[in-house]
Write a protein that holds these residues in place. Structure first.
Motif, PDB file in Angstrom:
ATOM      1  N   GLY A   7       0.870  -1.266   0.058  1.00 34.27           N
ATOM      2  CA  GLY A   7       0.026  -0.062  -0.013  1.00 34.27           C
ATOM      3  C   GLY A   7       0.860   1.099  -0.121  1.00 34.27           C
TER       4      GLY A   7
ATOM      5  N   SER B 196       0.206   5.293  -1.237  1.00 30.13           N
ATOM      6  CA  SER B 196      -0.750   6.393  -0.874  1.00 30.13           C
ATOM      7  C   SER B 196      -0.719   6.604   0.772  1.00 30.13           C
ATOM      8  CB  SER B 196      -2.227   5.919  -1.207  1.00 30.13           C
ATOM      9  OG  SER B 196      -3.206   6.782  -0.685  1.00 30.13           O
ATOM     10  N   GLY B 197      -1.145   7.500   1.332  1.00 29.38           N
ATOM     11  CA  GLY B 197      -1.469   7.709   2.652  1.00 29.38           C
ATOM     12  C   GLY B 197      -0.366   7.140   3.666  1.00 29.38           C
ATOM     13  N   ILE B 198      -0.557   6.454   4.622  1.00 29.06           N
ATOM     14  CA  ILE B 198       0.193   5.988   5.485  1.00 29.06           C
ATOM     15  C   ILE B 198       1.604   5.240   4.929  1.00 29.06           C
ATOM     16  CG2 ILE B 198       0.536   4.608   7.614  1.00 29.06           C
ATOM     17  CD1 ILE B 198      -2.607   4.660   7.984  1.00 29.06           C
TER      18      ILE B 198
ATOM     19  N   ASP C 146       2.164  -2.082  -4.393  1.00 27.99           N
ATOM     20  CA  ASP C 146       0.917  -1.445  -4.511  1.00 27.99           C
ATOM     21  C   ASP C 146       0.132  -1.942  -5.918  1.00 27.99           C
ATOM     22  OD1 ASP C 146      -0.266   1.100  -2.881  1.00 27.99           O
ATOM     23  OD2 ASP C 146      -1.511   0.749  -4.716  1.00 27.99           O
ATOM     24  N   PHE C 147      -1.042  -2.076  -5.650  1.00 27.10           N
ATOM     25  CA  PHE C 147      -1.868  -2.278  -6.759  1.00 27.10           C
ATOM     26  C   PHE C 147      -1.923  -1.571  -7.822  1.00 27.10           C
ATOM     27  CE2 PHE C 147      -6.338  -3.203  -8.346  1.00 27.10           C
ATOM     28  CZ  PHE C 147      -6.130  -4.658  -8.718  1.00 27.10           C
TER      29      PHE C 147
ATOM     30  N   ALA D  18       1.464  -5.199  -7.148  1.00 27.54           N
ATOM     31  CA  ALA D  18       0.887  -6.762  -6.668  1.00 27.54           C
ATOM     32  C   ALA D  18      -0.510  -6.425  -6.186  1.00 27.54           C
ATOM     33  CB  ALA D  18       2.005  -7.264  -5.636  1.00 27.54           C
ATOM     34  N   ASP D  19      -1.263  -7.498  -6.276  1.00 27.92           N
ATOM     35  CA  ASP D  19      -2.419  -7.453  -5.602  1.00 27.92           C
ATOM     36  C   ASP D  19      -2.131  -8.463  -4.269  1.00 27.92           C
ATOM     37  OD1 ASP D  19      -4.924  -8.121  -4.610  1.00 27.92           O
ATOM     38  OD2 ASP D  19      -5.698  -8.647  -6.438  1.00 27.92           O
ATOM     39  N   VAL D  20      -2.130  -7.714  -3.265  1.00 30.87           N
ATOM     40  CA  VAL D  20      -1.899  -8.232  -2.004  1.00 30.87           C
ATOM     41  C   VAL D  20      -2.774  -9.658  -1.561  1.00 30.87           C
ATOM     42  CG1 VAL D  20      -0.796  -6.342  -0.949  1.00 30.87           C
ATOM     43  CG2 VAL D  20      -3.167  -6.747  -0.441  1.00 30.87           C
TER      44      VAL D  20
ATOM     45  N   ALA E 195      -1.301  -2.553   3.141  1.00 28.27           N
ATOM     46  CA  ALA E 195      -2.560  -2.526   2.164  1.00 28.27           C
ATOM     47  C   ALA E 195      -3.846  -3.058   2.587  1.00 28.27           C
ATOM     48  CB  ALA E 195      -2.194  -2.917   0.725  1.00 28.27           C
TER      49      ALA E 195
ATOM     50  N   THR F 274      -5.576  11.540   4.281  1.00 30.37           N
ATOM     51  CA  THR F 274      -5.597  11.318   2.987  1.00 30.37           C
ATOM     52  C   THR F 274      -6.726  10.368   2.459  1.00 30.37           C
ATOM     53  OG1 THR F 274      -4.194   9.221   3.545  1.00 30.37           O
ATOM     54  CG2 THR F 274      -3.309  11.340   2.471  1.00 30.37           C
ATOM     55  N   ALA F 275      -6.924   9.385   3.594  1.00 31.65           N
ATOM     56  CA  ALA F 275      -8.016   8.412   3.391  1.00 31.65           C
ATOM     57  C   ALA F 275      -9.415   9.203   3.242  1.00 31.65           C
ATOM     58  CB  ALA F 275      -8.290   7.437   4.352  1.00 31.65           C
TER      59      ALA F 275
END
Ligand code: ADP
Length: 252
Positions: free
Chosen positions: A12, A15-17, A36-37, A61-63, A90, A190-191
């Motif tokens: 993840g 973005s964000g954290i 990240d995706f 990647a898709d986790v 993520a 951010t979220a």
């Protein structure tokens, strides 16, 4: 530098954290594998790290996909030789609705990323860390992982599961030099400026972190990143199985 020459994976990271933590880890001397995706935002984080003189690579990647997880773990080992830090971060937020209105597919979507993704990441990273005899894992839970959150039953359940997985792994690997902790953010800027804010208008539901602004503001992603770096570092050597709340007093 607190993470000098450590090898870190951050999921993840676009973005964000995840982004704030990746940037801070790199500043503290870590070499970071960004996962990240979203390729665009992931590569933006990579660029930001390079601009500050840090070292990183990006792996799309898709986790929730086992093959993708095995690929980012293997890429980290092939590129840097080891994994010292794993920020298993993520996650996705559910569409707010009372439990009886939650669509079956929404349950699967939230659980596959927030729970299966966290499980798969730990599963493959732990194998590497076990061979090394050391490592630090930080999972992103939520204040919704330690109490219920209105109209977010599945999200709450998924984050309670993250807390459960954290404690289970901490217990099983405590004798193997591996520490596993969780962070519980409340409202993060951010979220809230993106998908969640859209849901407030769509559903008419305003979650508690918005109505109860004890500090009068949301967290900046960096205020979570500081805790993530601390838990990653040897300074947190006596911490494992901890569920660290960083919520500006939300759960008081
Ligand atoms: P926060 O503010 O809590 O950090 P964000 O929504 O800003 O939350 O960040 C979550 C990150 O996780 C995003 O960059 C998103 O692309 C990523 N992500 C979401 N689902 C997946 C997935 N299945 N695989 C990999 N990354 C994902």
């Amino acid at each position: 530098m607190e993470l000098q020459d450590k090898i870190a994976i951050v999921t993840g990271a676009g973005s964000g954290i995840g982004r704030a933590s990746s940037l801070l880890m790199a500043k503290q001397g870590a070499k970071v594998v960004l996962v990240d995706f979203n390729q665009t935002t992931g590569e933006e984080t990579l660029q930001l790290i390079k601009e500050q003189g840090g070292e990183a690579i990006f792996v799309q990647a898709d986790v929730s996909n086992s093959k993708d997880v095995q690929n980012y773990v293997q890429t980290a080992v092939d590129t840097f030789g080891r994994i010292d830090v794993f920020f298993n971060n993520a996650g996705v937020i559910q569409k707010f609705a009372p439990l009886a209105e939650v669509e079956d597919a929404e349950f699967d979507r939230i659980m596959s990323v927030n729970v299966k993704g966290v499980f798969l990441g730990m599963k493959y990273v732990l194998k590497v860390m076990e061979n090394q005899g050391s490592g630090s894992i930080i999972n992103t839970a939520s204040t919704a992982g330690i109490r219920s959150e209105h109209s977010a039953s599945i999200y709450s359940a998924s984050k309670h599961a993250v807390v459960g997985l954290t404690k289970a792994a901490a217990l099983e690997y405590v004798k193997k030099g591996i520490r596993v902790n969780a962070i519980c953010p409340g409202g993060v800027k951010t979220a809230l400026t993106s998908s969640v804010e859209r849901m407030f208008t769509e559903t008419g539901y305003v979650p508690e972190e918005v109505s109860v602004m004890r500090m009068g503001r949301y967290a900046e992603p960096n205020e979570l990143a500081e805790m993530v770096v601390f838990l990653s570092s040897d300074k947190a050597s006596y911490m494992t199985g901890s569920v660290v709340v960083v919520d500006g007093g939300l759960t008081l």
